[in-house]
Design a protein around this motif. Structure first.
Motif, PDB file in Angstrom:
ATOM      1  N   LYS A 141      45.375  -4.221-114.856  1.00  0.00           N
ATOM      2  CA  LYS A 141      45.322  -5.636-113.410  1.00  0.00           C
ATOM      3  C   LYS A 141      44.115  -5.748-113.195  1.00  0.00           C
ATOM      4  O   LYS A 141      43.152  -6.594-113.033  1.00  0.00           O
ATOM      5  N   ASP A 192      54.309 -12.702-113.450  1.00  0.00           N
ATOM      6  CA  ASP A 192      52.314 -11.714-113.494  1.00  0.00           C
ATOM      7  C   ASP A 192      52.812 -10.668-112.849  1.00  0.00           C
ATOM      8  O   ASP A 192      51.802  -9.801-113.006  1.00  0.00           O
ATOM      9  N   ALA A 208      49.402 -10.331-108.467  1.00  0.00           N
ATOM     10  CA  ALA A 208      48.474 -10.534-110.107  1.00  0.00           C
ATOM     11  C   ALA A 208      46.746 -12.104-109.875  1.00  0.00           C
ATOM     12  O   ALA A 208      45.841 -11.743-109.811  1.00  0.00           O
TER      13      ALA A 208
END
Length: 553
Positions: A141, A192, A208
């Motif tokens: 991420k 997410d 996210a």
């Protein structure tokens, strides 16, 4: 009735396309149908196969292959699938030529493999990601944020006063609180976002996409969702709360290690404020306080080593309750300059963070070797950190000490925790190979907490699996833990490994574990760790006996 071990044989006549079963009853159970509905032709059998039929099987039935082996799922009448293994080959010639095959149920094995595969990624208690896979997700991420120019956050949530819950309500209630807190945190996350259990009482949360204003709102929502209602347990209702530490990504951390370390520092700051608080990481506050703590603990550790205040506590390991212990695990202890013991959780993580843990690992090994030299009939288990294993220079120094004392190595088992092994499998394999070449045994501690793959277990040539204590405590009254322990024992037996059950604290658990086939028991029922046991009243010798003798002469 269990389908484990269920199998039967069939004969396929290519001219008629018919099947003849050796055991109609077994075939009916495998297909999940009445005996009269068992497939009587090759086409009827093929129609029962879920998905695309294996090409080698098709070729074999067509007479284009002399033998075959495959696995697939059968479609049962109830709609459920059932995994089977099929192996066969052609015999005879001409009109008497037949395909003879054995079909065996492997549903139990497949379910176990699926469970272990799931557990390799997820925490069993909460169902969320485990630490190692959350760490991977966090790295991915952060990389995505850097490439796309977006911003997010990493949060660490710590449950307040869970130790008091353990004490007042018991382990089962504490587990219920952990699971419920994890569920409540997950309930307000976006699609997410990710959540994982990073330690016993801590969760990591990847947000996210966010900004400083929205981050404050998210933290408040997470705090509120945990404390908005009590948690009902068998021991009573519990009002839970959490503290949160937050780090902005990728601005304040461009990799998972930095994010996790700084989020934990922010969590520490939040805990100092009080229950149900949150704190954002800032360079001006937390880095200074963390630097001060590191400097202080560095002095404590180095002084403790120099002044020979690092000691060993020996906890017995036995194969039977009435056995006189000959095996012991060496647990590190350290006295402060005030004479009081410093708890290992206070100095071990700091030593790892400060790059000093290899000094503690070496000192533990030195003390263990000195103990073996004066006690020829005992076997000692010593723990080593992954920081030592994966650093070539430190690992070589550790191995050199073993090599110089090879007369004792067959009485030493070196242990690594499973979660450490998973994080650095290649370094672990190389290190294990070296110490085993010198005669040491190798054990994995806390097995069941990280779920190493079958391939890694085989590659590491493990001698001992120590079952994580969380699955052992109260096992006599927990069917789930019994099933899990059985699974781990089956796994160990398949790989020719011995097993140790940790945290054994009552006779009922001990008797059940021995009945299940555990090789060794360790825990307070067997004996608490002692720095000056009867067989070593003065504790582990600070210096090797032969060295001390030379000085006296």
């Amino acid at each position: 009735m269990s389908d484990r071990g269920l199998q039967t044989m069939f004969e396929f006549d290519p001219a008629a396309g018919s099947l003849k079963w050796s055991d109609d009853e077994a075939a009916a159970r495998i297909f999940g149908v009445a005996r009269e509905d068992v497939a009587a032709t090759g086409n009827a059998f093929s129609a029962r196969i879920e998905g695309r039929e294996d090409e080698t099987r098709i070729a074999a039935f067509a007479g284009e292959r002399t033998s075959y082996a495959c696995e697939y799922q059968l479609k049962r009448d109830g709609g459920d699938g059932h995994w089977v293994e099929e192996r066969g080959g052609w015999i005879g010639a001409g009109a008497s030529r037949r395909l003879i095959s054995v079909i065996r149920s492997i549903e139990t094995r497949k379910r176990r493999d699926e469970q272990l595969s799931w557990l390799a990624v997820n925490d069993e208690l909460t169902g969320h990601l485990n630490r190692s896979h959350l760490k991977k997700a966090l790295d991915a991420k952060i990389a995505s944020m850097i490439s796309s120019g977006t911003a997010g956050a990493y949060l660490m949530a710590g449950i307040d006063d869970l130790g008091a819950v353990n004490s007042d309500f018991g382990f089962e209630a504490a587990d219920k609180v952990i699971a419920e807190v994890g569920a409540r945190l997950a309930s307000i996350l976006g699609p997410d976002d990710r959540i994982g259990r990073v330690a016993g009482t801590k969760f990591g949360v990847i947000i996210a996409e966010t900004d400083p204003d929205r981050l404050r709102q998210i933290c408040v929502r997470l705090l509120n969702v945990v404390r908005e209602s009590v948690i009902e347990t068998k021991g009573g209702v519990i009002a839970a709360s959490i503290c949160l530490g937050a780090v902005s990504l990728p601005q304040q951390a461009d990799n998972s290690n930095a994010a996790m370390t700084r989020a934990e520092a922010a969590l520490d700051a939040a805990k100092r404020i009080g229950k149900s608080s949150w704190s954002a990481f800032t360079d001006k506050t937390d880095v200074v306080s963390m630097r001060r703590r590191n400097t202080h603990m560095s002095d404590v550790i180095l002084t403790g080593l120099n002044e020979r205040r690092v000691r060993l506590a020996f906890q017995p390991i036995v194969s039977d309750l009435d056995e006189t212990p000959k095996k012991f695990e060496c647990l590190i202890r350290m006295r402060g300059d005030d004479g009081q013991n410093i708890p290992a959780p206070e100095f071990i993580p700091a030593a790892e963070r400060l790059g000093l843990v290899h000094l503690l690992d070496r000192r533990v090994l030195e003390l263990a070797l000195n103990t073996l030299a004066v006690n020829p009939n005992i076997h000692l288990n010593v723990n080593i950190s992954m920081e030592t294993v994966k650093d070539f220079v430190w690992a070589e120094g550790y191995i050199a000490l073993l090599r110089a004392n090879q007369e004792f190595t067959r009485r030493i088992t070196v242990e690594l925790t499973e979660t450490q092994v998973i994080d650095s499998i290649d370094a672990s394999i190389e290190f294990v190979s070296e110490i085993k070449r010198l005669g040491c045994s190798f054990g994995i501690d806390d097995f069941g907490a990280g779920y190493t793959s079958f391939r890694n277990l085989k590659a590491m040539d493990i001698d001992i699996l120590k079952i994580d204590g969380s699955f052992v405590t109260g096992v006599s009254s927990s069917r789930e833990n019994q099933l899990f322990v059985r699974t781990l024992l089956d796994l160990a037996r398949n790989f020719g490994m011995q097993t140790v059950a940790e945290w054994v604290d009552n006779e009922a658990d001990a008797m059940l574990l021995k009945g299940l086939g555990v090789d060794y028991l360790q825990g307070f029922l067997i004996g608490k760790p002692e720095t000056n046991p009867d067989w070593l009243p003065d504790g582990a010798p600070n210096e090797a006996p032969q060295r001390a003798e030379r000085r006296q002469s």
